[in-house]
Design an enzyme around this catalytic site. Structure first.
Site, mmCIF file in Angstrom:
data_model
loop_
_atom_site.group_PDB
_atom_site.id
_atom_site.type_symbol
_atom_site.label_atom_id
_atom_site.label_comp_id
_atom_site.label_asym_id
_atom_site.label_seq_id
_atom_site.Cartn_x
_atom_site.Cartn_y
_atom_site.Cartn_z
ATOM 1 N N GLU A 154 32.681 35.834 -20.052
ATOM 2 C CA GLU A 154 33.765 36.735 -19.690
ATOM 3 C C GLU A 154 33.353 37.725 -18.597
ATOM 4 O O GLU A 154 34.171 38.105 -17.764
ATOM 5 C CB GLU A 154 34.228 37.508 -20.930
ATOM 6 C CG GLU A 154 34.799 36.619 -22.033
ATOM 7 C CD GLU A 154 35.154 37.426 -23.285
ATOM 8 O OE1 GLU A 154 35.729 38.512 -23.144
ATOM 9 O OE2 GLU A 154 34.834 36.956 -24.383
ATOM 10 N N ASP A 155 32.082 38.155 -18.595
ATOM 11 C CA ASP A 155 31.690 39.288 -17.759
ATOM 12 C C ASP A 155 30.632 38.980 -16.706
ATOM 13 O O ASP A 155 30.248 39.871 -15.951
ATOM 14 C CB ASP A 155 31.150 40.427 -18.652
ATOM 15 C CG ASP A 155 32.175 40.888 -19.684
ATOM 16 O OD1 ASP A 155 33.378 40.773 -19.418
ATOM 17 O OD2 ASP A 155 31.750 41.351 -20.754
#
Length: 358
Positions: free
Chosen positions: A74-75
């Site tokens: 996600e990051d």
């Protein structure tokens, strides 16, 4: 991490920790330039999420690898294909499931109603472990929420109280439910929370003396019956007390069962025998007895509950259950994951049966 791996090896009865080490190294490298609001390296958060799952009794290394790496997709620039290549298909599928749940938008109160939990959360989570990982992630976020902006604290606490705490309850994981509720209350109504903490702290020594007195008496009497029992006294959780004060418009002094005593015995028949003893020793309050052994709650919870008046004239609740019932009460569906024999597929079947009523 080295200390955790040694603990994991003992609990899992395994020597090969290469998967956990690989997951940790991948996460540490991917997050090397990221820091939490506390100023600590970001890797602290995924490790904390992994430890929460471990404390719930989950020792499968593939499951424990997921909280270490799911934020990388996600990051950071890490892809799901890289996760699959380094950590295997099972870990990649779980990471994908957690990522999809993270994208759900809770835009209206109606979406949070109980009848939609299966539709929103559980229908998307093809594996129970995905839900457990999300709960562990949210619990750690709430434990460190004091470093966030006030608006974010309130928003996250409201979502936690509306969605995650009830979800933990529906899965029977009361250990997480209670902590999520208490942490949410701290940010949603801080004045009431700290007032309640203060009032209970002032009476702490009196409360502990009272609970010790009850515990000692019950220990002696139950032992005289030839029953091996584990007995503990504990105060009720803050949110439970707060909710009663609000819904019943009562002051703290008017709330029954601020104190609770839990008795764990080997067999069901001994549960009822101890109940009889409790009602002989203390005066039962009419209408306060619940037999969740004969009529379990829909999430599988079983216990005998009764509220009685002690020798000082102070009411307290007594919960009586077996060790197996206690594991289910504390860990819910996670208890089945740890203690049931068989494959992942068989345990997933248990999960689906347990959730058929959602």
């Amino acid at each position: 991490m080295d200390r955790f791996i040694e603990s994991w090896k003992r609990a899992a009865h395994q020597d090969d920790a290469s998967l956990l080490a690989a997951a940790y190294n991948l996460s540490k490298e991917a997050h090397k330039d990221q820091f939490r609001a506390t100023g600590e390296p970001y890797i602290i958060q995924p490790v904390a999420g992994m430890k929460i799952l471990f404390d719930l009794g989950l020792v499968d290394d593939r499951t424990l690898a997921v909280p270490l790496v799911h934020d990388t997709v996600e990051d950071t620039d890490v892809t799901l294909d890289e996760i699959r290549e380094v950590l295997g298909k099972d870990v990649a599928e779980l990471v994908d499931g957690v990522t999809k749940l993270s994208r759900i938008s809770y835009s209206s109160k109606e979406e949070m109603q109980a009848q939609n939990f299966r539709k929103i959360f559980l229908a998307m989570a093809k594996d129970i472990r995905v839900v457990l990982i999300k709960l562990a992630d949210r619990l750690h976020n709430m434990r460190t929420m004091k470093y966030k902006e006030p608006d974010k604290q309130v928003e996250t606490a409201r979502e936690t109280l509306d969605i995650y705490a009830p979800l933990a309850a529906r899965l029977g994981i009361h250990r997480i439910k209670w902590e999520l509720e208490d942490l949410s209350l701290r940010y949603l109504d801080p004045d009431a929370y700290y007032e309640l903490v203060g009032m209970l702290s002032q009476r702490r020594s009196v409360r502990e003396d009272y609970l010790n007195e009850i515990t000692e008496e019950l220990t002696v009497k139950i032992a005289a019956m030839g029953i091996a029992a584990e007995i503990e006294g504990r105060p009720k959780h803050f949110y439970s007390i707060y909710r009663k004060m609000k819904t019943q418009a009562k002051q703290l002094d008017e709330i029954y069962d601020l104190f609770a005593t839990r008795i764990i015995v080997p067999t069901v028949s001994e549960c009822y025998a101890v109940l009889g003893l409790v009602h002989e020793l203390y005066k039962p309050i009419p209408g306060r007895f619940r037999d969740y052994i004969a009529m379990p709650k829909s999430n599988g919870y079983q216990s005998l509950h009764t509220t009685v008046i002690g020798h000082r004239g102070i009411p307290f609740e007594v919960q009586i259950r077996t060790e197996e019932m206690h594991r289910t009460a504390e860990y819910g569906i996670a208890a089945h994951w740890r203690y049931k024999e068989g494959s992942t597929e068989k345990r997933q079947d248990i999960f689906e049966i347990r959730l058929s009523w959602l």
